[in-house]
Design a protein around this motif. Structure first.
Motif, PDB file in Angstrom:
ATOM      1  N   LEU A  61       0.820  -1.207   0.000  1.00  0.00           N
ATOM      2  CA  LEU A  61       0.000   0.000   0.000  1.00  0.00           C
ATOM      3  C   LEU A  61       0.858   1.262   0.000  1.00  0.00           C
ATOM      4  O   LEU A  61       0.437   2.302  -0.514  1.00  0.00           O
ATOM      5  N   ALA A  62       2.034   1.172   0.610  1.00  0.00           N
ATOM      6  CA  ALA A  62       2.945   2.314   0.695  1.00  0.00           C
ATOM      7  C   ALA A  62       4.327   1.776   1.046  1.00  0.00           C
ATOM      8  O   ALA A  62       4.485   0.593   1.384  1.00  0.00           O
ATOM      9  N   GLN A  63       5.334   2.634   0.964  1.00  0.00           N
ATOM     10  CA  GLN A  63       6.691   2.195   1.265  1.00  0.00           C
ATOM     11  C   GLN A  63       7.534   3.373   1.710  1.00  0.00           C
ATOM     12  O   GLN A  63       7.188   4.535   1.481  1.00  0.00           O
ATOM     13  N   VAL A  64       8.666   3.055   2.358  1.00  0.00           N
ATOM     14  CA  VAL A  64       9.645   4.070   2.719  1.00  0.00           C
ATOM     15  C   VAL A  64      11.008   3.389   2.820  1.00  0.00           C
ATOM     16  O   VAL A  64      11.120   2.267   3.320  1.00  0.00           O
ATOM     17  N   ASN A  65      12.047   4.044   2.305  1.00  0.00           N
ATOM     18  CA  ASN A  65      13.411   3.535   2.430  1.00  0.00           C
ATOM     19  C   ASN A  65      13.907   3.772   3.852  1.00  0.00           C
ATOM     20  O   ASN A  65      13.623   4.823   4.449  1.00  0.00           O
ATOM     21  N   VAL A  66      14.657   2.806   4.380  1.00  0.00           N
ATOM     22  CA  VAL A  66      15.076   2.901   5.780  1.00  0.00           C
ATOM     23  C   VAL A  66      16.510   2.410   5.959  1.00  0.00           C
ATOM     24  O   VAL A  66      17.053   1.676   5.130  1.00  0.00           O
ATOM     25  N   GLN A  67      17.079   2.823   7.084  1.00  0.00           N
ATOM     26  CA  GLN A  67      18.341   2.287   7.579  1.00  0.00           C
ATOM     27  C   GLN A  67      18.055   1.598   8.907  1.00  0.00           C
ATOM     28  O   GLN A  67      17.271   2.099   9.720  1.00  0.00           O
ATOM     29  N   VAL A  68      18.689   0.431   9.115  1.00  0.00           N
ATOM     30  CA  VAL A  68      18.489  -0.333  10.349  1.00  0.00           C
ATOM     31  C   VAL A  68      19.863  -0.574  10.974  1.00  0.00           C
ATOM     32  O   VAL A  68      20.531  -1.568  10.672  1.00  0.00           O
ATOM     33  N   PRO A  69      20.319   0.329  11.836  1.00  0.00           N
ATOM     34  CA  PRO A  69      21.687   0.226  12.371  1.00  0.00           C
ATOM     35  C   PRO A  69      21.955  -1.034  13.179  1.00  0.00           C
ATOM     36  O   PRO A  69      23.107  -1.465  13.278  1.00  0.00           O
ATOM     37  N   GLU A  70      20.911  -1.646  13.753  1.00  0.00           N
ATOM     38  CA  GLU A  70      21.147  -2.812  14.610  1.00  0.00           C
ATOM     39  C   GLU A  70      21.383  -4.097  13.821  1.00  0.00           C
ATOM     40  O   GLU A  70      21.759  -5.120  14.394  1.00  0.00           O
ATOM     41  N   LEU A  71      21.168  -4.068  12.499  1.00  0.00           N
ATOM     42  CA  LEU A  71      21.335  -5.258  11.675  1.00  0.00           C
ATOM     43  C   LEU A  71      22.332  -5.005  10.554  1.00  0.00           C
ATOM     44  O   LEU A  71      22.622  -3.863  10.206  1.00  0.00           O
ATOM     45  N   ARG A  72      22.846  -6.093   9.983  1.00  0.00           N
ATOM     46  CA  ARG A  72      23.680  -6.021   8.783  1.00  0.00           C
ATOM     47  C   ARG A  72      23.239  -7.109   7.819  1.00  0.00           C
ATOM     48  O   ARG A  72      22.691  -8.144   8.229  1.00  0.00           O
ATOM     49  N   LEU A  73      23.470  -6.880   6.541  1.00  0.00           N
ATOM     50  CA  LEU A  73      23.106  -7.853   5.513  1.00  0.00           C
ATOM     51  C   LEU A  73      24.126  -8.985   5.482  1.00  0.00           C
ATOM     52  O   LEU A  73      25.336  -8.752   5.494  1.00  0.00           O
ATOM     53  N   THR A  74      23.634 -10.218   5.436  1.00  0.00           N
ATOM     54  CA  THR A  74      24.500 -11.384   5.279  1.00  0.00           C
ATOM     55  C   THR A  74      23.909 -12.293   4.200  1.00  0.00           C
ATOM     56  O   THR A  74      22.765 -12.128   3.788  1.00  0.00           O
ATOM     57  N   PHE A  75      24.708 -13.248   3.779  1.00  0.00           N
ATOM     58  CA  PHE A  75      24.229 -14.286   2.851  1.00  0.00           C
ATOM     59  C   PHE A  75      24.597 -15.641   3.444  1.00  0.00           C
ATOM     60  O   PHE A  75      25.345 -16.412   2.861  1.00  0.00           O
ATOM     61  N   ASP A  76      24.058 -15.912   4.626  1.00  0.00           N
ATOM     62  CA  ASP A  76      24.450 -17.112   5.363  1.00  0.00           C
ATOM     63  C   ASP A  76      23.322 -18.120   5.524  1.00  0.00           C
ATOM     64  O   ASP A  76      23.428 -19.059   6.311  1.00  0.00           O
ATOM     65  N   LEU A  77      22.227 -17.936   4.788  1.00  0.00           N
ATOM     66  CA  LEU A  77      21.133 -18.899   4.863  1.00  0.00           C
ATOM     67  C   LEU A  77      21.325 -19.925   3.750  1.00  0.00           C
ATOM     68  O   LEU A  77      21.209 -19.592   2.567  1.00  0.00           O
ATOM     69  N   PRO A  78      21.650 -21.175   4.084  1.00  0.00           N
ATOM     70  CA  PRO A  78      21.958 -22.166   3.046  1.00  0.00           C
ATOM     71  C   PRO A  78      20.789 -22.406   2.100  1.00  0.00           C
ATOM     72  O   PRO A  78      19.627 -22.465   2.522  1.00  0.00           O
ATOM     73  N   GLY A  79      21.114 -22.542   0.822  1.00  0.00           N
ATOM     74  CA  GLY A  79      20.100 -22.816  -0.189  1.00  0.00           C
ATOM     75  C   GLY A  79      20.297 -24.186  -0.795  1.00  0.00           C
ATOM     76  O   GLY A  79      20.152 -25.202  -0.108  1.00  0.00           O
ATOM     77  N   ILE A  80      20.670 -24.218  -2.079  1.00  0.00           N
ATOM     78  CA  ILE A  80      20.883 -25.472  -2.797  1.00  0.00           C
ATOM     79  C   ILE A  80      22.246 -25.395  -3.478  1.00  0.00           C
ATOM     80  O   ILE A  80      22.477 -24.500  -4.297  1.00  0.00           O
ATOM     81  N   PRO A  81      23.170 -26.292  -3.147  1.00  0.00           N
ATOM     82  CA  PRO A  81      24.500 -26.242  -3.767  1.00  0.00           C
ATOM     83  C   PRO A  81      24.429 -26.228  -5.287  1.00  0.00           C
ATOM     84  O   PRO A  81      23.542 -26.841  -5.887  1.00  0.00           O
ATOM     85  N   TYR A  82      25.347 -25.495  -5.888  1.00  0.00           N
ATOM     86  CA  TYR A  82      25.518 -25.362  -7.337  1.00  0.00           C
ATOM     87  C   TYR A  82      24.456 -24.487  -8.003  1.00  0.00           C
ATOM     88  O   TYR A  82      24.694 -23.942  -9.076  1.00  0.00           O
ATOM     89  N   THR A  83      23.286 -24.345  -7.404  1.00  0.00           N
ATOM     90  CA  THR A  83      22.196 -23.602  -8.036  1.00  0.00           C
ATOM     91  C   THR A  83      21.925 -22.286  -7.318  1.00  0.00           C
ATOM     92  O   THR A  83      22.004 -21.213  -7.917  1.00  0.00           O
ATOM     93  N   GLU A  84      21.579 -22.375  -6.058  1.00  0.00           N
ATOM     94  CA  GLU A  84      21.352 -21.205  -5.200  1.00  0.00           C
ATOM     95  C   GLU A  84      22.074 -21.467  -3.882  1.00  0.00           C
ATOM     96  O   GLU A  84      21.461 -21.889  -2.902  1.00  0.00           O
ATOM     97  N   PRO A  85      23.388 -21.241  -3.842  1.00  0.00           N
ATOM     98  CA  PRO A  85      24.158 -21.641  -2.654  1.00  0.00           C
ATOM     99  C   PRO A  85      23.691 -21.008  -1.348  1.00  0.00           C
ATOM    100  O   PRO A  85      23.810 -21.622  -0.285  1.00  0.00           O
ATOM    101  N   CYS A  86      23.166 -19.789  -1.412  1.00  0.00           N
ATOM    102  CA  CYS A  86      22.761 -19.126  -0.176  1.00  0.00           C
ATOM    103  C   CYS A  86      21.745 -18.036  -0.487  1.00  0.00           C
ATOM    104  O   CYS A  86      21.599 -17.608  -1.636  1.00  0.00           O
ATOM    105  N   PHE A  87      21.072 -17.605   0.572  1.00  0.00           N
ATOM    106  CA  PHE A  87      20.078 -16.546   0.443  1.00  0.00           C
ATOM    107  C   PHE A  87      20.362 -15.455   1.470  1.00  0.00           C
ATOM    108  O   PHE A  87      21.117 -15.646   2.425  1.00  0.00           O
ATOM    109  N   ALA A  88      19.721 -14.310   1.260  1.00  0.00           N
ATOM    110  CA  ALA A  88      19.956 -13.160   2.134  1.00  0.00           C
ATOM    111  C   ALA A  88      19.379 -13.401   3.522  1.00  0.00           C
ATOM    112  O   ALA A  88      18.345 -14.044   3.702  1.00  0.00           O
ATOM    113  N   ASN A  89      20.058 -12.845   4.493  1.00  0.00           N
ATOM    114  CA  ASN A  89      19.649 -12.914   5.887  1.00  0.00           C
ATOM    115  C   ASN A  89      20.207 -11.659   6.557  1.00  0.00           C
ATOM    116  O   ASN A  89      20.828 -10.811   5.896  1.00  0.00           O
TER     117      ASN A  89
END
Length: 320
Positions: free
Chosen positions: A48-76
């Motif tokens: 319905l609506a949106q706003v861009n934000v900063q979240v100082p308490e978190l950081r972007l990682t790619f440590d959520l395991p996916g499927i080897p060779y195809t999608e090795p990991c996902f954002a977390n």
């Protein structure tokens, strides 16, 4: 989309006036859900609506395991310390070294994303499409609005009051402490090792462009290196691996859709089944596919291939 209204922001602030239960949910997106193709087109969510934000308490990682060779990991995401540093997840130092080796720039200004206002029904659908609660936890975090179209991200907390938004967060499970994570959450030995696929990274960078996230953050995202298959053995391994495990993974997704509750969550038995299947997926990769066909998590260069040949002569290395 229109910007989130000041009245809705005020009601979402911790020190705001007490209010009746809201008919809508404020949802923080930071991964592929930034992208119109994923969030609105394929998943059918209508913000319905949106706003861009900063979240100082978190950081972007790619440590959520996916499927080897195809999608090795996902954002977390991962928690950051109060002083702005990163909490170690057991592999953070290794991640710094890998970023240095690959020439990747480290981001130190917290998570940047978009908060969408969605209906309760759409939020339940989001949870269902993100594994039905088998990996992610629903948490509330402090979000600081960013001016639309700005080029830089503040190094310290923005000079605006924060508001609360829901986001999906998968804490890393400590192998020595089974109570530290949810039943369906897998953790790799080095959480900073895997690289996301080029397809997945493109969804994130396209979404960042579509949402006009700060240019500085988009530059950081654009510099991330994707996982790339570089050998014929890896291509063969990817084909065999997906042929073997694809039907089981498809079954999990079908069951999650069939048995989700009104909040989009899977029953406990399905969470456990999903966790068991993905544990078997990664166990087969670690004990057989990696040594026979090559790395299915991180791009191999000539040096990596030489090291693997030496390791193969010495015997298999268990990495699970």
């Amino acid at each position: 989309l229109p910007l989130l209204s000041p009245a809705r922001l005020d009601r979402a602030r911790a020190d705001g006036p007490a209010a009746k239960p809201e008919p809508t949910v404020l949802y923080l997106a930071y991964g592929s859900n930034l992208c119109y193709e994923t969030f609105q087109d394929r998943r059918g969510v209508r913000p319905l609506a949106q706003v861009n934000v900063q979240v100082p308490e978190l950081r972007l990682t790619f440590d959520l395991p996916g499927i080897p060779y195809t999608e090795p990991c996902f954002a977390n995401t991962a928690r950051r310390r109060a002083d702005g540093g990163d909490n170690s997840d057991g592999g953070d130092d290794g991640g710094k070294e890998k970023e240095k080796e690959k020439g990747e720039r480290r981001w130190t200004k917290g998570l940047v994303g978009v908060v969408y206002e969605v209906t309760s029904e759409d939020y339940a659908h989001i949870i269902a499409t993100e594994g039905g609660g088998s990996a992610y936890h629903d948490v509330l975090v402090d979000c600081y609005p960013l001016e639309h179209g700005r080029d830089t991200v503040p190094r310290t907390h923005p000079d605006v009051p924060p508001f609360k938004a829901h986001t999906l967060f998968a804490p890393r499970q400590d192998p020595d402490d089974p109570s530290s994570g949810s039943g369906g959450r897998l953790s790799r030995p080095d959480p900073s090792y895997a690289q996301p696929s080029a397809r997945y990274l493109k969804l994130i960078t396209d979404g960042a462009d579509e949402c006009s996230l700060p240019a500085e953050y988009r530059e950081y995202l654009g510099a991330l290196r994707p996982y790339t298959i570089t050998t014929q053995k890896q291509r063969l391994g990817a084909f065999i691996f997906l042929s073997l495990w694809g039907p089981f993974i498809a079954l999990v997704f079908a069951l999650q859709e069939a048995f989700k509750d009104s909040d989009g969550r899977s029953p406990d038995w399905l969470v456990q089944l999903s966790g068991a299947i993905f544990a078997a997926v990664w166990s087969s990769y670690d004990t057989f596919f990696h040594d026979v066909f090559g790395d299915g998590e991180r791009t191999m260069d000539e040096h990596d291939q030489s090291d693997r040949d030496v390791c193969a002569r010495r015997g298999p290395a268990r990495r699970w």
